[in-house]
Enzyme design. Structure first.
Site, PDB file in Angstrom:
ATOM      1  N   CYS A   1       0.914  -1.094  -0.033  1.00 10.24           N
ATOM      2  CA  CYS A   1      -0.111  -0.034  -0.027  1.00 10.24           C
ATOM      3  C   CYS A   1       1.089   1.094  -0.014  1.00 10.24           C
ATOM      4  CB  CYS A   1      -0.767   0.153   1.435  1.00 10.24           C
ATOM      5  SG  CYS A   1      -2.215  -1.146   1.365  1.00 10.24           S
TER       6      CYS A   1
ATOM      7  N   GLY B   1      -0.852   0.490  -5.027  1.00 11.68           N
ATOM      8  CA  GLY B   1      -2.054  -0.108  -4.816  1.00 11.68           C
ATOM      9  C   GLY B   1      -3.118   0.567  -5.509  1.00 11.68           C
TER      10      GLY B   1
ATOM     11  N   ASN C   1       0.639   0.817   5.793  1.00  9.17           N
ATOM     12  CA  ASN C   1       1.053  -0.118   4.713  1.00  9.17           C
ATOM     13  C   ASN C   1       1.970  -1.153   5.574  1.00  9.17           C
ATOM     14  OD1 ASN C   1       4.132   0.598   2.586  1.00  9.17           O
ATOM     15  ND2 ASN C   1       2.761  -0.921   2.712  1.00  9.17           N
ATOM     16  N   GLY C   2       1.578  -2.380   5.039  1.00  6.78           N
ATOM     17  CA  GLY C   2       2.134  -3.541   5.746  1.00  6.78           C
ATOM     18  C   GLY C   2       1.173  -4.608   6.094  1.00  6.78           C
TER      19      GLY C   2
ATOM     20  N   TYR D   1      10.826  -5.170  -7.469  1.00 10.07           N
ATOM     21  CA  TYR D   1       9.735  -4.454  -8.420  1.00 10.07           C
ATOM     22  C   TYR D   1       8.607  -3.626  -7.781  1.00 10.07           C
ATOM     23  CZ  TYR D   1       5.324  -7.275  -7.920  1.00 10.07           C
ATOM     24  OH  TYR D   1       4.252  -7.583  -7.480  1.00 10.07           O
TER      25      TYR D   1
END
Ligand code: SF4
Length: 460
Positions: free
Chosen positions: A12, A39, A113-114, A253
């Site tokens: 995210c 995201g 995020n995570g 990536y």
């Protein structure tokens, strides 16, 4: 970036800004735009003008959700934003972020995020509502409960964060303050920047700071909490740093190539991976080509090191969002053609080195290989910039079903055969890590090694 294949969907993106001299929601919109690759399911902004916090979030891309009208309804110089790909909790509106909560007189919002690995345990131990949709909701609920119990917001956050296990880069806001925190292992990145009007910015990646004209000041340290108010940035450690475990797939990536992580340029790291792959797995060929776009620097590195000409064999349609889940192989092949088409003149009769950043599920890649064959490729030598992705990620990528990971269920030779390539080679893990940085250690490699820096409950 999961643009060329069916790789893990990204984690995210989080963003936050406190700049009383600028419209914070507008800056957040720009920041989220720069983080869109992390995201694409939903996005949201919470903004505060010192008296109230307004939240606007929806399913879809940042550019389709927000327009001038919606941004103007989010006034003030303080805002946080989030782009989401569902890693826990369904892909649904109520799981979009920022998550906002009332706790007594306090109203706060957070973006995460995570992925936590102890959500169930946390929810159970605290007797939280079983309907909480995601790990981020659980964090918000725990913080709200601590506030209701008498703590101020910073005290509540400082109390809750050490109980979380797993990956979290967080941005919080109340009516007046911007707050950032990063888990003690530092799985996901989080940066601090400064605008030229004296404001402060937090963002998952440095290009999101660039886009709002903010200077990169530094990364938030693992286990660090920063509170940003009128006086500036107040830093503290809410937990001692643990084994450093920045996600190595950020370099493969996830992260944008125009950014830096840990002081290392992502584009240059990908080029070095390509060069290392050319040394490790050379082949006689006529052209080196990437699966666009995320494999471009790696293919450039391979070409430069091998002396084989670099060329484009596939054109990507830039306006494609997500590939739909097609029920038949023929429809899947067609879906790939919407995304890619082969440049027949560049491919026909040639022995190709096709560079891909990673292979996770391999379904889209298989169709892409067919495209190249149908365009007349004489040989296809597939070269992968990372080690085989054999283990589930529980720290923020959606690969928890190990049976879907092609390298977990097939040998390299079986994968080569399945993809219809003439040869297949993955970059060795040691070579991959050395290409990122010669300094040893510091990365999570669990999806390639099964060595989980934070233990996963229930996993043998
Ligand atoms: Fe990144 Fe893989 Fe670790 Fe997940 S398991 S955080 S994708 S390196």
């Amino acid at each position: 970036m999961a643009d060329g294949h069916d790789g893990p969907k990204e984690a995210c993106g989080v963003f936050g800004v406190r700049d009383p001299r600028q419209p914070a929601a507008h800056l957040t919109y720009l920041g989220l735009f720069a983080l869109q690759h992390r995201g694409q399911e939903s996005a949201g902004i919470a903004a505060g003008d010192g008296t109230k916090i307004m939240v606007d979030k929806d399913m879809g891309l940042v550019s389709t959700i927000f327009d001038e009208h919606r941004l103007r309804a989010l006034p003030g110089g303080l805002a946080i934003g989030h782009t989401r790909y569902a890693t826990t909790g369904a892909s649904a509106w109520h799981n979009a972020q920022p998550v906002a909560r009332h706790a007594g007189d306090l109203f706060f919002a957070l973006g995460h995020n995570g992925n936590l690995v102890n959500t169930t345990e946390l929810a159970g131990a605290s007797d939280l509502d079983a309907d909480l949709g995601s790990d981020s909701d659980v964090i918000a609920a725990l913080v709200a409960r601590a506030v209701t119990g008498g703590a101020d917001l910073i005290g509540a956050i400082t109390d809750v964060l050490p109980r979380l296990r797993g990956a979290y880069s967080l941005v919080f806001m109340d009516e007046d303050r911007l707050i950032g925190a990063r888990d003690p292992n530092g799985f996901r990145p989080l940066f601090l920047g400064r605008t030229d009007t004296g404001g402060w910015v937090l963002a998952s990646e440095t290009p999101a700071l660039d886009v709002v004209g903010a200077e990169v000041i530094r990364e938030i340290d693992p286990g660090e909490l920063v509170v940003i108010d009128d006086e500036g940035v107040h830093s503290s450690q809410f937990a001692p740093p643990q084994r450093k475990a920045l996600c190595s797939f950020e370099f493969v990536y996830i992260a944008r190539p125009d950014g830096k992580l840990g002081g290392i340029g992502v584009h240059a790291a990908r080029r070095r991976m390509g060069a290392a792959l050319a040394r490790q797995a050379p082949v006689d060929a006529d052209m080196v080509m990437p699966i666009p776009d995320s494999s471009v620097p790696g293919a450039q590195g391979y070409a430069a090191e091998s002396g084989i000409e670099y060329g484009d064999g596939l054109i990507k349609n830039r306006y494609i969002g997500r590939t739909f889940i097609a029920p038949t192989q023929q429809l899947r092949d067609n879906a790939v053609r919407i995304k890619f088409n082969a440049i027949e003149d560049n491919v026909a009769g040639k022995r190709l080195v096709v560079v891909e950043d990673s292979i996770v599920r391999a379904t889209t890649l298989r169709s892409t290989m067919k495209l190249l064959r149908n365009a007349g490729a004489a040989e296809i030598h597939l070269r992968v910039l990372s080690a085989p992705y054999r283990w589930s990620c529980f720290y923020g990528l959606d690969t928890s079903d190990r049976s879907k990971l092609v390298a977990a269920t097939m040998t390299i030779e079986q994968i080569r055969d399945h993809l219809g390539a003439d040869s297949l080679a993955y970059l060795d893990l040691d070579n991959m890590l050395t290409a990122i940085t010669p300094e040893p250690g510091g990365f999570c490699t669990a999806c390639m090694t099964g060595d989980y820096p934070v233990p996963i409950p229930g996993l043998e």
